[in-house]
Design a protein around this motif. Structure first.
Motif, mmCIF file in Angstrom:
data_model
loop_
_atom_site.group_PDB
_atom_site.id
_atom_site.type_symbol
_atom_site.label_atom_id
_atom_site.label_comp_id
_atom_site.label_asym_id
_atom_site.label_seq_id
_atom_site.Cartn_x
_atom_site.Cartn_y
_atom_site.Cartn_z
ATOM 1 N N GLN A 28 -23.756 -46.234 -2.901
ATOM 2 C CA GLN A 28 -24.057 -44.951 -2.232
ATOM 3 C C GLN A 28 -24.548 -45.173 -0.800
ATOM 4 O OE1 GLN A 28 -26.285 -41.931 -4.542
ATOM 5 N NE2 GLN A 28 -24.246 -41.071 -4.753
ATOM 6 N N TYR A 29 -25.278 -46.263 -0.581
ATOM 7 C CA TYR A 29 -25.782 -46.499 0.775
ATOM 8 C C TYR A 29 -24.915 -47.453 1.598
ATOM 9 C CZ TYR A 29 -29.917 -43.621 0.249
ATOM 10 O OH TYR A 29 -30.754 -42.539 0.110
ATOM 11 N N GLN A 64 -32.416 -55.395 4.134
ATOM 12 C CA GLN A 64 -31.539 -54.490 4.893
ATOM 13 C C GLN A 64 -31.189 -53.231 4.085
ATOM 14 O OE1 GLN A 64 -28.531 -57.397 5.831
ATOM 15 N NE2 GLN A 64 -29.202 -57.596 7.955
ATOM 16 N N ILE A 65 -30.986 -53.404 2.770
ATOM 17 C CA ILE A 65 -30.701 -52.218 1.944
ATOM 18 C C ILE A 65 -31.930 -51.310 1.921
ATOM 19 C CG2 ILE A 65 -30.059 -51.371 -0.351
ATOM 20 C CD1 ILE A 65 -28.619 -54.047 -0.812
ATOM 21 N N ARG A 66 -33.105 -51.924 1.789
ATOM 22 C CA ARG A 66 -34.337 -51.110 1.804
ATOM 23 C C ARG A 66 -34.441 -50.307 3.108
ATOM 24 N NH1 ARG A 66 -38.064 -56.074 -0.410
ATOM 25 N NH2 ARG A 66 -37.673 -55.760 -2.630
ATOM 26 N N VAL A 115 -31.957 -47.366 3.163
ATOM 27 C CA VAL A 115 -32.415 -46.245 2.330
ATOM 28 C C VAL A 115 -33.555 -45.506 3.030
ATOM 29 C CG1 VAL A 115 -33.468 -45.599 0.121
ATOM 30 C CG2 VAL A 115 -31.672 -47.348 0.176
ATOM 31 N N LYS A 116 -34.474 -46.274 3.612
ATOM 32 C CA LYS A 116 -35.612 -45.634 4.279
ATOM 33 C C LYS A 116 -35.161 -44.851 5.510
ATOM 34 C CE LYS A 116 -38.416 -49.486 3.401
ATOM 35 N NZ LYS A 116 -39.567 -50.354 3.695
ATOM 36 N N SER A 117 -34.222 -45.429 6.282
ATOM 37 C CA SER A 117 -33.804 -44.719 7.492
ATOM 38 C C SER A 117 -32.971 -43.481 7.140
ATOM 39 C CB SER A 117 -33.053 -45.659 8.444
ATOM 40 O OG SER A 117 -31.832 -46.041 7.863
ATOM 41 N N ARG A 132 -39.978 -39.797 3.779
ATOM 42 C CA ARG A 132 -40.097 -39.776 2.325
ATOM 43 C C ARG A 132 -40.818 -41.039 1.861
ATOM 44 N NH1 ARG A 132 -36.782 -36.289 -0.834
ATOM 45 N NH2 ARG A 132 -37.804 -37.388 -2.538
ATOM 46 N N ASP A 133 -42.136 -40.975 1.818
ATOM 47 C CA ASP A 133 -42.925 -42.137 1.415
ATOM 48 C C ASP A 133 -42.660 -42.532 -0.040
ATOM 49 O OD1 ASP A 133 -43.951 -42.081 3.927
ATOM 50 O OD2 ASP A 133 -45.879 -41.161 3.364
ATOM 51 N N ASP A 134 -42.325 -41.531 -0.877
ATOM 52 C CA ASP A 134 -42.037 -41.827 -2.293
ATOM 53 C C ASP A 134 -40.799 -42.724 -2.393
ATOM 54 O OD1 ASP A 134 -40.428 -39.709 -1.311
ATOM 55 O OD2 ASP A 134 -40.165 -38.831 -3.306
ATOM 56 N N ILE A 135 -39.767 -42.387 -1.596
ATOM 57 C CA ILE A 135 -38.530 -43.180 -1.626
ATOM 58 C C ILE A 135 -38.767 -44.567 -1.038
ATOM 59 C CG2 ILE A 135 -36.217 -43.324 -0.575
ATOM 60 C CD1 ILE A 135 -35.851 -40.381 -1.135
#
Lengths: 173, 173
Positions: A71-72, B98-100, B103-105, B110-113
């Motif tokens: 998905q990402y 890099q995946i993290r 997702v964050k960007s 969204r601190d939960d994500i």
């Protein structure tokens, strides 16, 4: 692996045409690793057309990492996710506690092993339609599944090969 | 899923012969969920012959639950486990960090994500042969894998379909 498998691979290589990402249908299937489950045959899919995630029972919880990655990472992340559980599944015949007991009784005196399995969730299936609905709800509500992702839940009858839709949803978060 | 898939399933049901557990070869394959990986075709396997676990990258760590289930539930638990990673894998082109960040960007504020992905290990692949060897070693040394289980590690070339053995081992614990 036996030599037959290596010979089969040689034949496969001789006739191989590398599938292209353009053949990908955006379909992500989560299903069981049971030998009797054949997602290609059941759905008339060819190599290259779908991302196929398989684990014991076809658990969406267990599949989360493998869904987040495409998905990402894929340029067009407009995936559709189908969760498919099947009748006569091994995980519908036991509970997580029973599997833990089986492992512990097979390893007497091994406190390390007992501690490990007591920490593992085996995602057993109490009711197949409920387990499909629960898994689709889990994905629909999970903040890591992209909002608007189409979701569906299916049961495959291992006796007949037939698939039946149980639920449709959309990722909400 | 599109109507074509449902029509394909109707045809499948018309010609279906339920595979029997007697056809199971005791082979457990752990491979990637990439659409271009076709374990049946590559290995000349028919429906019913192998347990096929698939996740992003073909991670043995991620597959542990799905191996413990058949090893402890099947009457003859003398399984052989083959780990198969493939060239051009999406997880060989990024790192977990890099995946993290991706997702964050994609989810600002969204601190939960952010907390969720920071807790997820994406099992990226730095070197494909090393990743296969590491996964086979992980299984060989894992207390939950039955002692004496035959293990092997393979690389599949996505360009040609060819599989090559990287390592053989036996579960030790």
């Amino acid at each position: 692996m036996n030599p037959e498998i290596l010979r089969a691979n040689e034949k496969y290589v001789d006739n191989y045409t590398r599938p292209d990402w353009s053949e990908f249908t955006n379909l992500v299937i989560i299903t069981c690793c049971d030998p009797r489950v054949d997602p290609y045959g059941q759905l008339g899919l060819k190599n290259g057309q779908a991302i196929i995630i398989r684990n014991a029972g076809g658990s969406a919880v267990d599949a989360l990492r493998s869904i987040v990655v495409p998905q990402y990472l894929l340029p067009d992340n407009n995936c559709e996710i189908a969760v498919m559980h099947h009748t006569d599944c091994g995980l519908s015949k036991v509970t997580t506690d029973q599997i833990r007991e089986l492992v512990k009784s097979g390893n007497p005196g091994r406190d390390d092993i007992a501690a490990m399995v007591d920490n593992m969730e085996f995602h057993h299936i109490q009711d197949i339609e409920e387990s499909v609905k629960n898994d689709v709800r889990y994905l629909a509500e999970h903040p890591l599944i992209l909002k608007g992702t189409k979701l569906s839940g299916w049961v495959q009858d291992t006796e007949t090969g037939k698939i039946s839709k149980v639920v449709e949803a959309m990722a909400l978060s």
